[in-house]
Structure formats: C-alpha cells, structure tokens
Design an enzyme around this catalytic site. Structure first.
Site: not given
Ligand code: AHR
Length: 653
Positions: A59, A256, A387-388
């Site tokens: 990321e 994110c 993603n999350e």
């Molecule tokens: O790894 C950092 C962050 O942790 C990522 O962007 C997210 O997916 C998670 O909350």
C-alpha cells in the site's frame, strides 16, 4: 484500521515471529509442547499447501510508493499539488533579476496536468530558478547516473539553457548538466547527470541562463539503475528484498488507499496507466489520517501505477491480486456510498482491469497493454472486491459485483472482506452472509496484541473445511507480548496470508510496525521480514501432521511447531518457534521416514536480546543463520535456542 506508534522492539518482532508462525500459520497451524517431544508424521502427508500461502501486501502508506519503491527524486514534479510550489523554492544566485509564476492552463496536457511553472529572467547573471527538496532530501550515489528530463517551452527572450545542478545542503556541487535549444512549443528535454559523492539529503537546482521566459513542467531526476533497468522502473534494493521472499502473490494497492476518504479520492486504476503526465495526481489518504503524524506533502503521483504493478508481480514471481473499490469510501472516514443503481461504473472498472490484464491484443484493453510494452497477458487469477468494508452495505454491493463478475469470468477468484477486526458482530455477520453467497476467499485482518495471537493459536483448527477459504490479508502484532497461532498447518483453510504494512520511510512514516524500513538510499528488513521469508521459502507442498508430546492440539506454551513435505525436493520441513528465554531440549521423531539424509540444514532466527532491532547501519543484526543439521537417525535430539525460530530441512532418501 488501527495504528500503533513507534517501531517495535525485538520482543514485538519475536511476537510477530511467533505471529507469523501463528498467522502465517493461519494455514500451517502450529502446535505447542509442554515438554520436549515433536513427532512429525512423515508418512501421512495431508492437504496440499497452495503456492499463494505466503504473499505480500503493498500500500502507498509511509511513503511506500512516491519517495519509496517509486524512485523519482523530484517531489511535486508536475506542480499539481494543491500548493503548486510545495517542495519547490525560489533560487536566486544574487545578481539575477527574475520572477516565478504558476499557471493552471496551457500546459502540455491540461487534463489532468494543468499546472506548470514560468521562470522569467529580466537581467541575466549567475542564475535564477528553483530548487526541489525531494522526498525528505534527494538520495544520490557516488558514480551513479541519473536521467534528468523536463517539459519546457520558450515564451520570450532568449533563455540560452537551463542549468541542472545536484548539490548537497551546504551548496557543494555533486553533479550538473544542461538542457538547451528551447522552442515555443512544449517539448521534452533530457540529459544525464553523474554524481560524484553519496548523499541522502541532496537537492536539485534548475537555473535559467540568459534572459527570457521559460515554462517548465514534468521535472524528473530518476536513477538509471532500477529493477531490470527499466525506464520508470522501481527501486532496486526494495524490489530485491521483495523478490528474495519468493512471495506467492502481491496484493495492491492496499489497504484504505483503495477506498479513499471520499469516493472521489478512491484509487482508480485507469488514471494510473499510460504517459506519466496523463496520470491524475490525488491526495494520499494518509496525508491527514493521524494527527500525530500529519504528512502535508503526501500525494499520489501514480508513477507506480497498475502497469508497473503487473510488471513487478511478474518480476518477483507473485500472482497479482488487485483490490478494487466496490462503491464504498473508507468506513473509518466518510463512509460515502455509491448508490446501488450507480455501481455499473465500478463494476466496469473491474471488468476492464481483468481485460487489461488478460485479454488478447486484438481487444481494446489487450491492445492497450501491448502498447505499453507487454503483449503477453498477465494471467490475472483473482481480484478483491472492496478493502476492509463491513455492514449490509458491503454485502449488497459485493453481491452485485459477484453476480456480474462470476458470470463473465467464472475462473477469476473473488476476495471479499471480513471487515477490520478478526471477530465481533461485523465479522460474524460478514462471514455468515459471504458463506451463504458462496464467496471464494474471505479477507481477515488482525492488527492485534501479541497475546491475541497466542490465544488464537488454534483459530483455524475448527474452521469448516468446505465453503470460502481464508485470506489473512493484513496482520501484525502491534505491541510487546509473547506468542501466536498457526497458518501452515491449516493450509487447507487459509490459502493466502500477508503481513502489513510492507514499507516505511524512516523519516516519513504514518504507521508502525512495518516489514521493511528505508531512507532515501538504504533499506533494511526487520526480523518480521525474516520470519515471513523463512516461512515463504520453506513453504513445502503438503502439510505434515505434527504431534507435540503426543497431542495434535494447539495449545498455550512456549513451543509452536508446524511441518510440511516438499515433494519437489523430497524434504521434510519442520518449523519450531521457541518463545522461551531459555533453550529447549527436544526429541524429534520423523516418524514413518524410511531413510533420511544424515545431514540436513537448520535456519535459525534468534536473539538473546528481545530489544534487538535491525537498522540501516546494522541491517542483519537479527537475521537467519544457516547451520548444518546432523540427523543420526529418524529420532534425534535437538536444542532449540532461546527466543528463536528454527526451520529444519531434512531430505528423505
Ligand atoms: O495496513 C494499514 C491499514 O490497515 C490498511 O490500509 C487498512 O486496510 C487497515 O486498516
């Protein structure tokens, strides 16, 4: 999303080590021994271990891309930051009269790169222009070559040349070149600079010679040496570390970053390919995320975009795993949603990405890939939907994505989200719904205390063996503690795992811990990296059952183990973590092995000092060492050193 503060000590690393043992073991489950008998049932090979078991999560956080893996030295090279002069300063050698202006119309490419700088010199002298500060400085090496390039046009007068200087922070010249012959049309000018000294905090000066007015844009100083020596290639030392892990997959672009704080700041792959000045710069969502680590100069230039990502995956032998926005902005921020009836655009992005990666060159997207230099398909086999994310809003969107994508690409596996935590209401809701929807792979995230890892050592033992598989997509132990669970031994349930985050710039991070740290020139891997690497390069192809003191059950304690068979080399691989501060004498029985090589190998990662850390100056203070392993018989004694991970390889004859 949950960030801890500074860099962890070795104890946290050992924890992660154990966590890796544990987590990385989401597949290969580790067992724990009260006393000292480890029996590996060599004649009872179990489930196959997928090639994707150990992979990487990338990321653009902590200056992971711009200022990191993407080695462009010029910050804000296209003057597109909201403050177009951020990273730039006027430079006046004293006897020159000049002025600087920024325009936002009439550039070489008004969409999306409308801004450019005008340098106007009324009276020529020793030089007038601008200085770029780089990403916390500019790193240059003695005797290395750098490509300089710039787009420019002459407006009036006769600016004879643009002098390009690399100097240290006291003004001492480290290298220089010139570009000249400007016309009234925008054109790209290139030159090469060789630097005479190594300096990690250099700066770049652009000084106009003669009088007149020159417009400039897309300023670049780029190392000639990149991975595979590619133009616009990636930072050599960092790719090398990634490749040496032999990762099974590469998840990209996050995290994110996929979601954005708002939907208009989400990651959109189509704006990240093609000519660099066609790539639309946006704010990096980590710019403002943590008020104790504000990073006002953090933007995404997308110089490392989707094409570079596919090339990187290929270079390091990893399956690409792109994660796409599913019509949801980060739920820790705005939670902005694309209405269900407007999802087509998002789904089309996913379809087009699959086409860009896989379609023949006779199609529009296949042709685009070929034009960029890669006619052969990238053979994309999986993508992530969101993603999350969490909540019914996610399930509604996932369902629509899955319906369309599965119909069109039944062989492309879809990764779906289990939310930001490894348990709780959101997690249970998502798992239940995704199971009903027959999801392929569910992405679990654990940023937890070390104790959690220990307590969850048996986490995957009782997961159903049918239905969706697990992707331990982001994990790290975030505080000091002791041990954790197991991935290896549950490789039939956990198919993929990746530690997160991957990279951190020592002077520009937002989040810790990270697996690899770097500055502008150097890098080092953490003990967590070496744990991941030991697991990845010693993956094996089939799980072997392990008994600890006669029990197959995972438990709490100081020893954790897993084992596998490598059918390619006919070797038994045994991994043991000793979390105790004292050595453990253990009898190892490779049960069912008819004949064994008398000499095997042991790779040991250990440290008597739990606070020990690697650093730029001592990058392998805590790193694996290789020892010869004497195997007198099928059953033999071994002493596991304190605070250690040991990987043994013994060949079957
Ligand atoms: O790894 C950092 C962050 O942790 C990522 O962007 C997210 O997916 C998670 O909350």
């Amino acid at each position: 999303m949950k960030a801890s503060r500074p860099t962890p000590s070795l104890s946290a690393k050992l924890i992660t080590l154990v966590c890796v043992f544990g987590f990385v073991f989401v597949q290969a489950q580790i067992a724990f021994a009260q006393t000292g008998n480890i029996t590996v049932q060599v004649d009872k090979p179990g489930a196959p271990i997928p090639k994707t078991l150990f992979g990487l999560f990338f990321e653009d956080i902590n200056f992971g891309a711009d200022g990191g893996l993407y080695p462009e030295r010029v910050k804000n090279r296209s003057f597109e930051f909201p403050n177009p002069m951020m990273g730039w300063k006027q430079l006046d050698r004293g006897d020159t009269k000049g002025e600087l202006y920024v325009f936002d119309h009439g550039s070489i490419n008004d969409t999306p790169n409308s801004h450019y700088l005008r340098i106007k010199v009324a009276t020529a002298g020793k030089g007038f222009g601008v200085m770029n500060e780089g990403f916390r400085g500019i790193g240059v090496e003695k005797g290395a070559d750098y490509f300089f390039s710039i787009s420019a046009r002459r407006i009036d007068g006769s600016p004879a040349a643009l002098r390009v200087e690399v100097e240290d922070d006291s003004g001492h010249l480290l290298g220089q070149t010139k570009v000249s012959g400007f016309t009234t049309d925008w054109k790209t000018y290139t030159a090469s600079v060789r630097t005479t000294e190594t300096n990690n905090k250099a700066r770049l000066n652009l000084l106009l010679e003669g009088s007149g007015t020159l417009d400039v844009d897309m300023v670049s100083l780029y190392p000639k040496m990149t991975w595979e020596n590619r133009e616009n290639g990636l930072r050599y030392d960092l790719v090398k570390l990634l490749k040496e892990m032999r990762p099974g997959f590469l998840r990209f672009p996050g995290g994110c970053i996929v979601e954005g704080r708002y939907l208009d700041q989400r990651y959109q792959w189509k704006t990240t390919i093609g000519d660099l000045d066609d790539r639309r710069l946006i704010i990096n969502r980590w710019n403002t995320e943590f008020n104790w680590r504000l990073t006002p100069d953090y933007y995404q230039s997308f110089g490392l975009g989707y094409f570079e990502y596919f090339l990187l995956s290929e270079d390091i032998g990893a399956e690409p795993l792109p994660i796409l926005n599913c019509g949801m902005a980060c739920q820790f921020n705005s939670s902005e949603l694309a209405p269900l009836e407007d999802l087509d655009h998002y789904i089309q992005d996913a379809i087009d990405l699959i086409e860009f990666a896989n379609a023949p060159v006779t199609t529009a997207w296949g042709r685009k890939r070929a034009e960029l230099g890669h006619p052969a398909p990238f053979n994309l086999k999986m993508i992530g939907v969101g993603n999350e994310q969490w909540g019914p809003q996610y399930i509604e969107r996932y369902e629509i994505f899955a319906r369309v994508l599965k119909e069109k690409y039944p062989n492309v596996a879809l990764v779906s989200s289990a939310g930001p935590a490894p348990d709780g209401e959101r997690f249970d809701f998502l798992w239940a719904k995704l199971r009903e929807l027959k999801a392929d792979l569910i992405d679990e995230h654990y940023y937890m205390a070390p104790k959690w890892f220990r307590d969850n050592a048996g986490r995957y033992d009782n997961y159903p063996r049918t239905g969706p598989k697990v992707f331990a997509g982001e994990y790290a132990a975030q505080s000091v503690g002791i041990a954790s669970p197991d991935i290896d031994r549950n490789a039939d349930v956990v198919q993929m795992s990746s530690y997160a985050p991957l990279f951190g710039h020592l002077e520009a991070w937002q989040w810790t811990p990270n697996m690899i740290w770097f500055d502008n020139l150097r890098s080092y891997a953490t003990p967590n990296y070496y744990v991941q690497k030991l697991f990845s390069v010693n993956r094996g192809t089939r799980i072997l059952p392990v008994l600890l003191d006669g029990s197959a059950k995972n438990g709490q304690g100081e020893l954790f183990t897993s084992a596998s068979l490598d059918e390619r080399t006919s070797e038994v691989i045994l991994k043991v973590v000793n979390t105790a501060p004292s050595a453990k004498e253990v009898r190892i029985n490779l049960a069912g092995a008819k004949t064994l090589a008398k000499v095997g190998k042991a790779f040991i990662l250990e440290s008597a000092d739990l606070k020990a850390e690697n650093s730029l100056d001592n990058p392998t203070k805590v790193a694996p060492i290789e020892r010869q392993l004497t195997v007198p018989a099928v059953e033999f004694a071994y002493r596991f050193t304190p605070n250690s991970l040991t990987v043994m390889r013994v060949a079957l004859r």
